[in-house]
Scaffold this motif. Structure first.
Motif, PDB file in Angstrom:
ATOM      1  N   GLU A   3       0.843  -1.190   0.000  1.00  0.00           N
ATOM      2  CA  GLU A   3       0.000   0.000   0.000  1.00  0.00           C
ATOM      3  C   GLU A   3       0.880   1.242   0.000  1.00  0.00           C
ATOM      4  O   GLU A   3       1.880   1.310   0.707  1.00  0.00           O
ATOM      5  CB  GLU A   3      -0.896  -0.021   1.236  1.00  0.00           C
ATOM      6  CG  GLU A   3      -2.056   0.952   1.152  1.00  0.00           C
ATOM      7  CD  GLU A   3      -3.028   0.789   2.320  1.00  0.00           C
ATOM      8  OE1 GLU A   3      -2.551   0.873   3.476  1.00  0.00           O
ATOM      9  OE2 GLU A   3      -4.214   0.574   2.072  1.00  0.00           O
ATOM     10  N   LYS A   4       0.490   2.233  -0.789  1.00  0.00           N
ATOM     11  CA  LYS A   4       1.294   3.458  -0.866  1.00  0.00           C
ATOM     12  C   LYS A   4       1.136   4.267   0.423  1.00  0.00           C
ATOM     13  O   LYS A   4       0.084   4.231   1.075  1.00  0.00           O
ATOM     14  CB  LYS A   4       0.888   4.284  -2.085  1.00  0.00           C
ATOM     15  CG  LYS A   4       1.304   3.639  -3.399  1.00  0.00           C
ATOM     16  CD  LYS A   4       1.077   4.562  -4.572  1.00  0.00           C
ATOM     17  CE  LYS A   4       1.627   3.952  -5.857  1.00  0.00           C
ATOM     18  NZ  LYS A   4       1.466   4.825  -7.020  1.00  0.00           N
ATOM     19  N   PRO A   5       2.172   5.017   0.784  1.00  0.00           N
ATOM     20  CA  PRO A   5       2.112   5.787   2.030  1.00  0.00           C
ATOM     21  C   PRO A   5       1.091   6.917   1.969  1.00  0.00           C
ATOM     22  O   PRO A   5       0.669   7.352   0.895  1.00  0.00           O
ATOM     23  CB  PRO A   5       3.530   6.335   2.164  1.00  0.00           C
ATOM     24  CG  PRO A   5       4.078   6.349   0.784  1.00  0.00           C
ATOM     25  CD  PRO A   5       3.461   5.170   0.099  1.00  0.00           C
ATOM     26  N   THR A   6       0.718   7.395   3.156  1.00  0.00           N
ATOM     27  CA  THR A   6      -0.195   8.528   3.276  1.00  0.00           C
ATOM     28  C   THR A   6       0.631   9.807   3.389  1.00  0.00           C
ATOM     29  O   THR A   6       1.642   9.845   4.091  1.00  0.00           O
ATOM     30  CB  THR A   6      -1.079   8.376   4.526  1.00  0.00           C
ATOM     31  OG1 THR A   6      -1.821   7.166   4.414  1.00  0.00           O
ATOM     32  CG2 THR A   6      -2.042   9.535   4.653  1.00  0.00           C
ATOM     33  N   ILE A   7       0.171  10.844   2.697  1.00  0.00           N
ATOM     34  CA  ILE A   7       0.928  12.098   2.641  1.00  0.00           C
ATOM     35  C   ILE A   7       0.023  13.267   3.004  1.00  0.00           C
ATOM     36  O   ILE A   7      -1.105  13.368   2.505  1.00  0.00           O
ATOM     37  CB  ILE A   7       1.541  12.311   1.240  1.00  0.00           C
ATOM     38  CG1 ILE A   7       2.457  11.131   0.888  1.00  0.00           C
ATOM     39  CG2 ILE A   7       2.301  13.635   1.175  1.00  0.00           C
ATOM     40  CD1 ILE A   7       2.973  11.145  -0.525  1.00  0.00           C
ATOM     41  N   ALA A   8       0.515  14.132   3.876  1.00  0.00           N
ATOM     42  CA  ALA A   8      -0.172  15.385   4.195  1.00  0.00           C
ATOM     43  C   ALA A   8       0.675  16.541   3.690  1.00  0.00           C
ATOM     44  O   ALA A   8       1.896  16.445   3.624  1.00  0.00           O
ATOM     45  CB  ALA A   8      -0.393  15.514   5.700  1.00  0.00           C
ATOM     46  N   VAL A   9       0.017  17.632   3.310  1.00  0.00           N
ATOM     47  CA  VAL A   9       0.727  18.825   2.863  1.00  0.00           C
ATOM     48  C   VAL A   9       0.442  19.964   3.831  1.00  0.00           C
ATOM     49  O   VAL A   9      -0.719  20.293   4.100  1.00  0.00           O
ATOM     50  CB  VAL A   9       0.315  19.224   1.424  1.00  0.00           C
ATOM     51  CG1 VAL A   9       0.961  20.556   1.041  1.00  0.00           C
ATOM     52  CG2 VAL A   9       0.715  18.151   0.433  1.00  0.00           C
ATOM     53  N   SER A  10       1.506  20.524   4.391  1.00  0.00           N
ATOM     54  CA  SER A  10       1.394  21.689   5.263  1.00  0.00           C
ATOM     55  C   SER A  10       1.744  22.918   4.437  1.00  0.00           C
ATOM     56  O   SER A  10       2.889  23.080   4.007  1.00  0.00           O
ATOM     57  CB  SER A  10       2.349  21.548   6.457  1.00  0.00           C
ATOM     58  OG  SER A  10       2.329  22.722   7.251  1.00  0.00           O
ATOM     59  N   HIS A  11       0.748  23.759   4.198  1.00  0.00           N
ATOM     60  CA  HIS A  11       0.941  24.918   3.315  1.00  0.00           C
ATOM     61  C   HIS A  11       1.268  26.166   4.123  1.00  0.00           C
ATOM     62  O   HIS A  11       0.560  26.514   5.066  1.00  0.00           O
ATOM     63  CB  HIS A  11      -0.318  25.163   2.487  1.00  0.00           C
ATOM     64  CG  HIS A  11      -0.347  26.506   1.841  1.00  0.00           C
ATOM     65  ND1 HIS A  11       0.356  26.784   0.698  1.00  0.00           N
ATOM     66  CD2 HIS A  11      -0.949  27.664   2.202  1.00  0.00           C
ATOM     67  CE1 HIS A  11       0.176  28.052   0.379  1.00  0.00           C
ATOM     68  NE2 HIS A  11      -0.612  28.607   1.269  1.00  0.00           N
TER      69      HIS A  11
END
Length: 446
Positions: A3-11
């Motif tokens: 399973e591909k990793p989970t990614i969050a973006v901090s803008h």
């Protein structure tokens, strides 16, 4: 298959930076990565940093340190990555990659390399990329609003500004590309398009050999979008053709964000502003005469090296005389790599703060009077928030730009998020307005 990793973006940073964040989110989602708004739950956090002034860098560093202390794998992107790539990798062991301000479109490849165990530095020495309408995008603004970048970078070399170093020279998108993207956004239900670049009145010079903002606005007038707003309009770029396009294109809002920075010719010349001190009363009066319904916003810098009390008094009189609808005031920030960094005649911080406060005190009653004049009028309001506890809606009229101007607090049931409704203004304070949903009838725009 793993399973591909989970990614969050901090803008962090400006709305130009926000577009980069949205493209990264879109590219990651298209590639099958799970995108999560929770940094706590994500495997990787992409931090899209700002490096415009010291305060922005401090905010970026604070975010990076907090994530590092939480033992997060960090991908540092944006202007700070462009500015300090080597130092960031050295100082923050949790940083698995740095990605430059014009390399965000490589984010999927960067994550794939990191997953294989690489520590990646992907920073172009000369930023050249600009995304077009074919690049996936996951919007993070309220559903009724979208920012559209018409150009990236800047050809000017203002003494206080590091943007050309971080973002490169101006590179414009074609009119066709911009119109196509706006059409796509209209189909998604967007009500307001905000055209942005560093110098929007210079749009097209690099691509067409001359400014093409007027032609772009006329073309966008054919798209079914209620509001089109321009950020940022340099006064000398507001030619008769551009003013005519604003005036004669019904969905183009006569809202002019003029980044004046100062009024005194000597300070403007020291700042190396494009017009070398030619921003004067005649230019302002011409714009007001040709666009009598225009809303004016501007920003000023106080405390630039060499600014005397006489220079500052010139600025205060300028603000009093021209009665801007909205004013932002910043104190000078000395940025390494800019011409102003080594200038003498520095102004003490407490003097800069004093001058900023004086200017805002002058502007507040002007802003309050402008708002008071709206009471009794019925205006279009774009609904952006709802308070589920009180049932009150929050939105903006065309007179207010997102984030930087005031809000309108609206009572009534006949409204929904992302819609434009008529609102009768019943109250006002210095920055905000208050009203109630009105029956659909003839109304004026403020």
């Amino acid at each position: 298959m793993a399973e591909k990793p989970t990614i969050a973006v901090s803008h962090l940073g400006c709305e130009k930076n926000r577009i980069d964040s949205e493209h990264m989110l879109g590219l990651l989602a298209e590639a099958g990565y799970r995108v999560d708004s929770s940094e706590e739950l994500a495997d990787y956090v992409v931090v899209n940093t700002c490096s415009f002034i010291q305060a922005a860098r401090e905010e970026s560093v604070k975010t990076l340190v907090e994530l590092a202390e939480a033992d997060k794998k960090i991908v540092i992107t944006g202007c700070m990555a462009q500015h300090f790539q080597e130092e960031l990798l050295e100082e923050i062991p949790e940083a698995v990659a740095v990605v430059g301000s014009a390399d965000y479109h490589k984010i999927v490849d960067v994550i794939q390399r990191v997953e294989k165990g690489d520590r990646v530095s992907e920073v172009s020495s000369q930023p050249e990329y600009i995304a077009d309408e074919t690049v996936p995008r996951y919007r993070t603004t309220t559903e009724g609003v979208a920012y559209v970048r018409v150009a990236e970078g800047c050809d000017y070399r203002c003494a206080f500004c590091i943007i050309p170093h971080l973002r490169g020279n101006q590179r414009s998108r074609s009119i066709e590309s911009i119109v196509t993207e706006v059409q796509q956004l209209a189909q998604q239900g967007v009500q307001e398009i905000i055209l942005i670049s560093q110098i929007t009145t210079n749009y097209g010079v690099d691509l067409y050999g001359k400014p093409k903002l007027a032609e772009l606005l006329i073309a966008l007038g054919q798209v079914d979008i209620p509001w089109i707003r321009i950020h940022y309009a340099y006064p000398t770029g507001l030619t008769s053709e551009v003013i005519a396009a604003i005036r004669d294109t019904p969905n183009v809002i006569p809202y002019l964000d003029l980044p004046l920075q100062h009024s005194h010719p000597e300070i403007l010349k020291a700042m190396n502003r494009p017009w070398q001190g030619r921003v004067n009363d005649a230019i302002m009066e011409r714009i007001k005469q040709e666009l009598p319904t225009a809303v004016f916003r501007t920003t000023f810098i106080v405390g630039f090296p060499g600014e005397t009390e006489s220079h500052f008094q010139h600025l205060t009189e300028f603000v009093k005389r021209h009665q801007f609808d909205h004013v932002g005031v910043f104190t000078f920030s000395a940025e390494e790599g800019t011409a102003a960094y080594d200038m003498g005649d520095r102004i003490e911080p407490e003097v800069m703060d004093y001058r900023r406060n004086i200017l805002m005190e002058i502007q507040q009653p002007i802003a309050a009077a402008k708002n008071q004049a709206c009471i009794g009028k019925t205006v279009d309001v774009l609904i952006e928030q709802e308070n589920p506890r009180t049932g009150e809606f929050i939105g903006r009229s065309a007179r207010f730009a997102p984030e930087v101007d005031g809000m309108i607090y609206v009572r009534g049931n006949n409204a929904s998020l992302g819609s434009i409704v008529p609102v009768k203004i019943t109250g006002a304070d210095i920055y905000d307005l208050y009203g109630e949903v009105a029956p659909i009838a003839a109304y004026s725009t403020v």
